[in-house]
Design a protein around this motif. Structure first.
Motif, PDB file in Angstrom:
ATOM      1  N   LEU A 109       0.835  -1.196   0.000  1.00 34.00           N
ATOM      2  CA  LEU A 109       0.000   0.000   0.000  1.00 34.00           C
ATOM      3  C   LEU A 109       0.872   1.249   0.000  1.00 34.00           C
ATOM      4  O   LEU A 109       1.999   1.245   0.502  1.00 34.00           O
ATOM      5  N   PRO A 110       0.347   2.346  -0.561  1.00 33.18           N
ATOM      6  CA  PRO A 110       1.173   3.557  -0.691  1.00 33.18           C
ATOM      7  C   PRO A 110       1.475   4.218   0.647  1.00 33.18           C
ATOM      8  O   PRO A 110       0.715   4.123   1.600  1.00 33.18           O
ATOM      9  N   GLY A 111       2.619   4.881   0.702  1.00 32.19           N
ATOM     10  CA  GLY A 111       2.969   5.704   1.856  1.00 32.19           C
ATOM     11  C   GLY A 111       3.788   5.021   2.926  1.00 32.19           C
ATOM     12  O   GLY A 111       4.537   5.676   3.657  1.00 32.19           O
TER      13      GLY A 111
ATOM     14  N   ARG B  72       5.009   1.169   9.194  1.00 33.60           N
ATOM     15  CA  ARG B  72       5.646   1.838  10.334  1.00 33.60           C
ATOM     16  C   ARG B  72       4.798   1.711  11.596  1.00 33.60           C
ATOM     17  O   ARG B  72       5.333   1.503  12.697  1.00 33.60           O
ATOM     18  N   LEU B  73       3.479   1.823  11.431  1.00 38.27           N
ATOM     19  CA  LEU B  73       2.585   1.683  12.576  1.00 38.27           C
ATOM     20  C   LEU B  73       2.666   0.266  13.147  1.00 38.27           C
ATOM     21  O   LEU B  73       2.696   0.079  14.364  1.00 38.27           O
ATOM     22  N   ARG B  74       2.729  -0.708  12.259  1.00 38.05           N
ATOM     23  CA  ARG B  74       2.848  -2.105  12.703  1.00 38.05           C
ATOM     24  C   ARG B  74       4.084  -2.299  13.576  1.00 38.05           C
ATOM     25  O   ARG B  74       4.041  -2.971  14.622  1.00 38.05           O
TER      26      ARG B  74
ATOM     27  N   ALA C  66      -5.044  11.047  12.790  1.00 37.15           N
ATOM     28  CA  ALA C  66      -4.227  11.830  11.867  1.00 37.15           C
ATOM     29  C   ALA C  66      -4.606  11.546  10.424  1.00 37.15           C
ATOM     30  O   ALA C  66      -4.666  12.463   9.590  1.00 37.15           O
ATOM     31  N   ARG C  67      -4.873  10.287  10.098  1.00 38.42           N
ATOM     32  CA  ARG C  67      -5.266   9.938   8.726  1.00 38.42           C
ATOM     33  C   ARG C  67      -6.602  10.570   8.369  1.00 38.42           C
ATOM     34  O   ARG C  67      -6.777  11.098   7.262  1.00 38.42           O
ATOM     35  N   LEU C  68      -7.544  10.536   9.278  1.00 35.35           N
ATOM     36  CA  LEU C  68      -8.856  11.116   9.008  1.00 35.35           C
ATOM     37  C   LEU C  68      -8.775  12.632   8.866  1.00 35.35           C
ATOM     38  O   LEU C  68      -9.465  13.226   8.034  1.00 35.35           O
TER      39      LEU C  68
END
Length: 291
Positions: free
Chosen positions: A125-127, A132-134, A156-158
């Protein structure tokens, strides 16, 4: 031979208040499978996000090998109109989220048409933000810290992504509120759209046409009723559970009527398509099978 997979740990987390319209709950888990553990996963008009750091697993769609993913510990599965299988062995640990499609569209930052009937490793997936969160989740000291990390990342994503078209959001909410019973033509008329345009927008952003989404909403309600997890009208938190927990002696005709089916045969048809088995056969499957 049956592979017994006791859940060593299941921890439920409630997202912070501003996230609850988008994320039902967090499910943290630790599970050990000494033998290969195979599960049949039902179709659904929701998006599954697994962020794991334990034993890898395979996701297989029997309709096409290209739709699955092999040997990953973290993946996203888009809206599916057919059942699939997962297989793993070892100790798995991670967090599972079930997302309503338009919430997933905002969080993932891509139209769900790109994920329809597909499971994709987060590295594709992009980005790179999910990868990193995982890693941060794996390094965290415990479940409260992990759920707090999820709160911050998802908020933050929303906040960063553009909102969904309010007309499409209204159409989706209307369909959910009716439990998939509302007429698609009526929905289009109330929006001032043609049925073709409504179908096109749904395919692009939800991943499935509205008629299929409505069928899946009815099915999810029936599936949830049989598993005693509650007949929800949105993405059911228990949708991945086995129907082995259903009430004994349940009447399929009664369930069909309660969930908006024309008759029992239509309910059986949907179970065949969306789980690969009849409700009776699923009820008899009291435990996972080894592969």
């Amino acid at each position: 031979m049956t592979a017994l997979a006791p859940l060593d740990e299941v921890v439920l987390g409630l997202p912070e208040v501003r996230l609850r319209p988008f994320v039902d709950r967090y499910v943290g888990y630790r599970e050990r499978a000494d033998l290969p553990l195979v599960r049949r996963e039902a179709a659904g008009v929701f998006v599954v996000l697994i962020l794991g750091w334990g034993a890898p697993l395979d996701v297989t769609d029997p309709r096409s090998a290209e739709r699955g993913v092999q040997q990953v510990d973290s993946f996203v599965a888009g809206t599916f109109d057919g059942w699939c299988m997962t297989r793993t062995v070892g100790v798995g640990e991670g967090v599972e989220l079930l997302l309503a499609p338009l919430a997933a569209r905002r969080i993932l930052g891509l139209p769900l048409s790109e994920l329809t009937n597909r499971a994709v490793g987060v590295g594709q997936l992009p980005g790179g933000w999910l990868g990193r969160l995982r890693c941060r989740l794996a390094d965290a000291g415990g479940w409260p810290e992990r759920f707090a990390l999820l709160d911050v990342a998802l908020a933050a994503r929303l906040a960063a992504g553009p909102p969904v078209d309010t007309r499409l959001d209204w159409a989706w909410r209307s369909l959910v509120a009716s439990g998939g019973r509302g007429g698609i033509g009526t929905l289009a008329d109330e929006l001032g759209w043609s049925r073709r345009h409504l179908a096109s927008r749904f395919r692009q952003e939800v991943g499935l046409p509205p008629k299929t989404a409505a069928r899946l909403l009815r099915f999810q309600q029936a599936y949830a009723a049989l598993t005693d997890v509650g007949a929800t009208l949105g993405p059911p938190a228990g949708a991945a559970q086995s129907v082995a927990g259903a009430r004994p002696g349940v009447g399929w005709a009664e369930v069909a009527a309660r969930c908006g089916y024309y008759d029992q045969s239509h309910l059986i048809r949907d179970f065949h398509q969306f789980t690969g088995a009849t409700p009776t056969a699923l009820l008899a499957a009291r435990s996972p099978v080894a592969g």
